[in-house]
Design an enzyme around this catalytic site. Structure first.
Site, PDB file in Angstrom:
ATOM      1  N   LYS A  17      44.827  19.627  -2.922  1.00 34.98           N
ATOM      2  CA  LYS A  17      46.161  19.753  -3.414  1.00 34.98           C
ATOM      3  C   LYS A  17      46.435  19.241  -4.501  1.00 34.98           C
ATOM      4  CE  LYS A  17      48.774  22.211  -1.259  1.00 34.98           C
ATOM      5  NZ  LYS A  17      48.751  23.748  -1.083  1.00 34.98           N
ATOM      6  N   ASP A  49      53.930  33.202   0.339  1.00 35.41           N
ATOM      7  CA  ASP A  49      53.606  32.037  -0.821  1.00 35.41           C
ATOM      8  C   ASP A  49      54.029  32.986  -2.191  1.00 35.41           C
ATOM      9  OD1 ASP A  49      51.522  33.859  -0.560  1.00 35.41           O
ATOM     10  OD2 ASP A  49      50.070  32.451  -1.323  1.00 35.41           O
ATOM     11  N   GLU A  68      42.972  27.678  -8.865  1.00 34.81           N
ATOM     12  CA  GLU A  68      43.827  29.301  -8.658  1.00 34.81           C
ATOM     13  C   GLU A  68      43.672  29.924  -9.811  1.00 34.81           C
ATOM     14  OE1 GLU A  68      45.293  26.393  -8.553  1.00 34.81           O
ATOM     15  OE2 GLU A  68      47.020  26.363 -10.007  1.00 34.81           O
ATOM     16  N   ARG A  70      42.569  19.388   4.746  1.00 37.10           N
ATOM     17  CA  ARG A  70      41.249  19.840   4.415  1.00 37.10           C
ATOM     18  C   ARG A  70      40.746  18.521   3.381  1.00 37.10           C
ATOM     19  NH1 ARG A  70      43.434  25.384   1.516  1.00 37.10           N
ATOM     20  NH2 ARG A  70      45.318  23.877   1.317  1.00 37.10           N
ATOM     21  N   TYR A 106      43.493  22.632  -6.509  1.00 33.68           N
ATOM     22  CA  TYR A 106      44.739  23.669  -6.609  1.00 33.68           C
ATOM     23  C   TYR A 106      45.941  22.985  -7.188  1.00 33.68           C
ATOM     24  CZ  TYR A 106      42.493  26.999  -3.337  1.00 33.68           C
ATOM     25  OH  TYR A 106      41.565  27.693  -2.363  1.00 33.68           O
ATOM     26  N   HIS A 124      48.773  24.699  -9.147  1.00 32.32           N
ATOM     27  CA  HIS A 124      49.967  25.621  -9.076  1.00 32.32           C
ATOM     28  C   HIS A 124      50.970  24.883  -9.863  1.00 32.32           C
ATOM     29  CE1 HIS A 124      48.425  28.575  -6.245  1.00 32.32           C
ATOM     30  NE2 HIS A 124      48.028  27.516  -5.533  1.00 32.32           N
ATOM     31  N   ALA A 131      52.352  37.265   2.880  1.00 25.74           N
ATOM     32  CA  ALA A 131      52.596  37.252   1.239  1.00 25.74           C
ATOM     33  C   ALA A 131      53.935  36.324   1.100  1.00 25.74           C
ATOM     34  CB  ALA A 131      53.060  38.583   0.648  1.00 25.74           C
TER      35      ALA A 131
END
Ligand SMILES: NC(=O)c1ccc[n+]([C@@H]2O[C@H](COP(=O)([O-])OP(=O)(O)OC[C@H]3O[C@@H](n4cnc5c(N)ncnc54)[C@H](O)[C@@H]3O)[C@@H](O)[C@H]2O)c1
Length: 374
Positions: free
Chosen positions: A74, A269, A117, A15, A93, A95, A267
């Protein structure tokens, strides 16, 4: 403002954080857009497509060193840590609650790091995660249908059936964004679809929008046990915000499923919703437990980068425009939804869950940011 777009270098990431359409909007607003050479290639955007919008194609060094606002998809990987610096706002993102080395690298660099996120509305929706749930949900029945084929190790069943032959049965556990989108595609394939959900309000909504086309059942251990035993394809789509996914499918329930059936655990992740789930990759997406094919790819949207890039940039662009037009400090002062996205700034951790996860000090954003500081 100079807005940079970096090429993703994490393995399997195709992406890009801005489309040529987005670049055009920013250039039109008077911003200077610099795009790293080849950044859009994985999503089939050529450098020439960006150049035609008035953006400039640049080297990786120039993009990282001269941008005011850097857009990525990312989180930075270790080889990118030396590029983090004071004066740069990174929007991607992140995380980082699960990534202490990156949290420390961000804090030590003095960068302002805004995480897609954790951008969160007042009613607790996560608008920059939603499009990836839509994509993953729509992919799940497609992947399931593929692995139900006999040459792929499946039962050898066509989900849609044909005239005179019953369709396959799809059970979706969790009727949120992933679950709704999975149901829509499974219905489109002609399958017989059941959604198991725990929220009565959500079921009322699904009843309204999918009226008559799915069975909606209250999720309970007993119901899950009997529904999955009868299913050809089970799709795991539950989420408990801020927690690991509940293990709703025991090993015994998986053993009780039909031989050659498929379990697609979207789910995964969040740890997955079956005792038998473990994360897989696009390179090696499935494994088998007791005759049930498990598809547990943790980054499903990565399989369709053209769609995922466009869906992601549709929702990030308004925030990018706000930061570029006003500067980060004013943009977050104007919009608490965006303010919740700020994780690290000026060496401080401004997102409580991240600070707590790593035993670091939490500083409220308003104690760090004043409109004149960024
Ligand atoms: N693998 C991937 O590539 C990928 C991509 C996007 C999202 N996801 C994951 O998919 C999962 C679902 O995401 P979402 O955006 O649809 O979340 P969501 O919050 O929109 O929906 C989750 C739903 O699960 C329901 N639920 C909770 N406990 C339940 C239970 N015991 N039984 C039945 N339903 C229950 C909730 O009521 C809610 O409606 C999340 O774990 C998310 O991280 C994975």
């Amino acid at each position: 403002m100079r807005v940079g777009v970096a090429k993703e270098i994490k393995p399997q990431e195709y992406r890009v954080a801005l489309t040529p359409a987005g670049a055009r909007e920013l250039v039109q607003r008077g911003h200077d857009v610099v795009v790293e050479a080849g950044a859009g290639a994985g999503s089939q955007f050529r450098d020439a497509d960006y150049a035609a919008t008035g953006a400039r194609i640049a080297t990786v060094d120039e993009v990282w060193e001269t941008s005011d606002l850097l857009l990525k998809v990312k989180e930075p990987i270790a080889s990118e840590y030396p590029r983090l610096r004071e004066g740069l706002t990174l929007f991607t993102y992140l995380h980082i609650a699960a990534d202490e080395p990156l949290t420390r690298a961000l804090a030590e660099s003095g960068i302002a790091a805004v995480a897609y996120e954790t951008v969160e509305t007042d009613d607790r929706r996560l608008p920059l995660l939603a499009p990836m749930s839509e994509v993953a949900g729509r992919l799940a029945p497609q992947a399931g249908a593929h692995y139900l084929e006999r040459p792929r190790g499946g039962r050898g069943l066509l989900l849609g059936g044909v005239a005179g032959v019953a369709p396959g049965k799809v059970v979706v556990i969790g009727g949120g964004i992933v679950g709704y989108n999975a149901a829509v595609i499974a219905i489109g394939l002609g399958a017989q679809v059941t959604i198991l959900e725990r929220s009565v309000d959500r079921m009322r909504h699904l009843e309204e929008v999918l009226h008559g086309r799915v069975s909606l059942l209250m999720s309970s251990t007993l119901q899950i046990e009997s529904s999955v035993a009868d299913a050809d394809l089970v799709i795991g789509a539950v989420l408990i915000p801020g927690a690991l996914a509940p293990k709703l499918l025991t090993r015994g329930m998986v053993t009780g499923m039909k031989d050659g059936s498929v379990f697609c655990d979207v789910a995964i992740d969040q740890g997955g919703c079956a005792e038998t789930s473990h994360a897989t990759t696009h390179d090696d997406p499935v494994y088998e437990v007791d005759g049930v094919t498990h598809y547990c790819v943790a980054n499903m949207p990565g399989a369709v980068p053209i769609t995922s890039t466009k869906a992601l940039t549709n929702v990030t662009l308004p925030y990018v425009e706000a930061i570029a037009d006003h500067g980060l400090a004013t943009a977050v002062a104007l919009d608490p939804v965006l303010a919740r996205g700020v994780n690290v700034i000026d060496g401080r951790i401004t997102y409580r869950a991240v600070a707590e996860a790593h035993g670091l000090e939490y500083t409220p954003l308003e104690d760090v940011l004043r409109p004149s500081t960024v």
